[in-house]
Motif scaffolding. Sequence first.
Motif, mmCIF file in Angstrom:
data_model
loop_
_atom_site.group_PDB
_atom_site.id
_atom_site.type_symbol
_atom_site.label_atom_id
_atom_site.label_comp_id
_atom_site.label_asym_id
_atom_site.label_seq_id
_atom_site.Cartn_x
_atom_site.Cartn_y
_atom_site.Cartn_z
ATOM 1 N N GLN A 1 -29.994 -16.290 -3.942
ATOM 2 C CA GLN A 1 -29.036 -16.230 -2.652
ATOM 3 C C GLN A 1 -29.270 -14.738 -1.614
ATOM 4 N N LEU A 2 -29.359 -13.492 -1.895
ATOM 5 C CA LEU A 2 -28.727 -12.425 -1.267
ATOM 6 C C LEU A 2 -30.905 -12.145 -0.123
ATOM 7 N N GLU B 1 -31.467 -15.269 1.961
ATOM 8 C CA GLU B 1 -30.867 -14.648 3.146
ATOM 9 C C GLU B 1 -31.626 -13.598 3.796
ATOM 10 N N TYR B 2 -31.923 -12.755 3.388
ATOM 11 C CA TYR B 2 -32.549 -11.443 4.037
ATOM 12 C C TYR B 2 -33.425 -12.644 4.604
ATOM 13 N N ARG C 1 -34.490 -15.606 5.683
ATOM 14 C CA ARG C 1 -34.120 -16.257 6.571
ATOM 15 C C ARG C 1 -34.273 -15.242 7.978
ATOM 16 N N LYS C 2 -33.283 -14.554 7.654
ATOM 17 C CA LYS C 2 -32.799 -13.380 8.897
ATOM 18 C C LYS C 2 -34.360 -12.857 9.509
#
Length: 181
Positions: free
Chosen positions: A20-21, A24-25, A27-28
Motif C-alpha cells: 500500500q505504501l 500510494e507513492y 499514485r501520487k
Amino acid sequence: MPTPPTGRILVVDDETDLAQLVAEYLRKAGLEVAVRHDGTEAVAAVRDFTPDVLVLDLGLPGIDGIEVCRQVRVFSDCYVLMLTARDDEVDKIVGLSVGADDYVTKPFSPRELVARVQAMLRRARTGGAASAAGSRSAQQALVIGELVVDEDSRQVHLAGEPVALTRIEFDCPVTGSVEAW
C-alpha cells in the motif's frame, strides 16, 4: 519541465502495508495502480489489468516471484521491477535472467522506486500494455477464420480459446502466404 510519464502499475507484495505504501507513492506520481498479494493473483492480474510495469516481490504465497515472472513473460512484455529482501548476487542474477528489467532490494527509498518506474515508462516498449494504453495507435486484431491475433495485447485465440505463446513465438514473423496455412 516535462510532464511525468503516465502508466499502469501492478504492485505485488505479500506485505500488505508495504504494498500500500508503494502504491500510494506511485499514485501520487500520477500513475494508475493495482495491488495484489500472492503469485497466482499476480499472473491473473497481469492478464486482466495489462500493466506497463509490474513491481514484484520474490517471496510470495502461492507461486513465488521468479515463477510469476516466468509465466508473465510468456504473454506480456511489461517491464518487471523486482522489489525484494533477497540481496544475494545469485538471487539478482536469477531474477534478471528470468526476465526482470530491474532489481531493487529492501529496505529501499520509495522515491527512488518511483523514479525507476518512471524511467521505465519513458522507454519505448513494443507490444504489451503500453500500446494497449495508447502510447501508440491501436491496431485491429488480425482475424483468419477462427484464429485471432491481437498485437496490441499480445494475445492469440483459436476458436475462442487462448493460445499460450512465448515472446519469441509471438514475435516470429510468418513467412509465406495465408493460403499456405
